[in-house]
Write a protein that holds these residues in place. Structure first.
Motif, mmCIF file in Angstrom:
data_model
loop_
_atom_site.group_PDB
_atom_site.id
_atom_site.type_symbol
_atom_site.label_atom_id
_atom_site.label_comp_id
_atom_site.label_asym_id
_atom_site.label_seq_id
_atom_site.Cartn_x
_atom_site.Cartn_y
_atom_site.Cartn_z
ATOM 1 N N SER A 29 0.823 -1.210 0.000
ATOM 2 C CA SER A 29 0.000 0.000 0.000
ATOM 3 C C SER A 29 0.856 1.259 0.000
ATOM 4 C CB SER A 29 -0.972 -0.005 1.167
ATOM 5 O OG SER A 29 -0.272 -0.101 2.356
ATOM 6 N N ALA A 30 2.071 1.185 0.538
ATOM 7 C CA ALA A 30 2.986 2.323 0.394
ATOM 8 C C ALA A 30 3.305 2.535 -1.081
ATOM 9 C CB ALA A 30 4.266 2.077 1.192
ATOM 10 N N TYR A 88 -0.316 6.121 -7.066
ATOM 11 C CA TYR A 88 -1.436 7.057 -7.163
ATOM 12 C C TYR A 88 -0.920 8.471 -7.408
ATOM 13 C CZ TYR A 88 -5.475 9.849 -5.776
ATOM 14 O OH TYR A 88 -6.484 10.764 -5.743
ATOM 15 N N ALA A 128 0.359 4.076 -2.798
ATOM 16 C CA ALA A 128 0.222 5.514 -2.544
ATOM 17 C C ALA A 128 1.103 6.312 -3.501
ATOM 18 C CB ALA A 128 0.600 5.825 -1.097
ATOM 19 N N ILE A 129 2.326 5.808 -3.757
ATOM 20 C CA ILE A 129 3.242 6.512 -4.661
ATOM 21 C C ILE A 129 2.759 6.391 -6.112
ATOM 22 C CG2 ILE A 129 5.634 6.716 -5.438
ATOM 23 C CD1 ILE A 129 5.256 7.522 -2.555
#
Lengths: 186, 186
Positions: free
Chosen positions: B126-127, B133, B130-131
């Motif tokens: 999920s990290a 995205y 996030a990037i």
């Protein structure tokens, strides 16, 4: 028949000591849930109230940073609120496990829901952490500049609000392991 | 004494049906582990081989994007490799559970390690998400521009490589729940 009776007695003794162990686990389960509630609630509030207006502005723009400028931080607040709500709702079940330490089905239900919640919370927290890292360090390849020089207070708040979430993640991971141990004692 | 014998017989019957159920669960456990291995391995390879050099360059700079320009993506590859290695090492234990479906301690060990791994993998995935995205959409408040207009291939690769990880996360969550169900049948 004698041996059978012995076995029955032994099993009864074992069962009573297992029940005691299970009760200890259930009480620890309750404490961990409360820790996780405090952690997620603190994170949600700390992040949700974060905004900073810079003391200088020009004719057109007032420089302001808010948590909901970043969709990841909005997600972070929502996820923390959901997990906090779930944990509060699971407290009665946790207390029920202290009273009735032989309940198995409700423990499986809790393992199921806890695992979902730990995945959700970890996802939200680490996505936010990735953005916080970027805010601190920037990325030269993508030409993304660190914004923490300008928004110091903002950065401190968003960095601090991650702590509660990660404490909650560790607590829920422990909860799942404890539930497994409690189930194996049946 | 008659009722006791009945109880013993009933328990024996129940136990044999439980063993069958546990064996089914163990086989499903093995399949899920293989799915998760394929997912994490695919993700690690897809991300680890991602780089794109733009067809234009000037005197000084050749425009190039690589996965290890972003520390989050490096973390993503490492986490996927670790989880893939762990899952491969856990296969023998999973096969052991098919043969000996009454083993309890090794199941608790697997719940413990699986929970650690699902937290680790979810965090990494999920990290990275996030990037990704941010690479697609940018962020106007922080003046971070979307880089996917320039690096289209790069963005497609990094977006695609997330899929395997999230498939693996779902598989490991199911694994933990299955282990809980198997433990409750003892």
């Amino acid at each position: 028949m004698d041996t059978k009776e012995k076995v029955v007695k032994l099993e009864a003794g074992e069962a009573s000591s297992r029940v005691k162990g299970s009760r200890g686990i259930s009480i620890f389960d309750l404490i961990l849930r409360i820790v996780a509630i405090v952690g997620t609630l603190g994170s949600a509030i700390a992040m949700g109230t974060t905004n900073q207006t810079l003391p200088f502005f020009n004719q057109f723009i007032q420089f302001q940073a808010q948590y909901n400028d970043f969709s990841t931080f909005t997600l972070f607040v929502i996820v923390n609120a959901i997990v906090c709500g779930y944990l509060a709702l699971s407290l009665p079940l946790s207390i029920f496990h202290i009273v009735r330490s032989r309940a198995a089905k409700s423990r499986i239900l809790l393992i199921f829901l806890d695992t979902m919640m730990v995945a959700l919370l970890t996802a939200g927290a680490s996505a936010a952490a990735a953005i916080v890292y970027l805010a601190h360090n920037g990325n030269s390849s993508a030409n993304w500049f660190a914004i923490c020089q300008q928004y110091q207070d903002f950065c401190q708040r968003i960095s601090g609000s991650l702590i509660g979430s990660f404490v909650a993640v560790v607590s829920i991971v422990l909860l799942i392991i404890l539930s497994g141990v409690a189930l194996s004692r049946h």
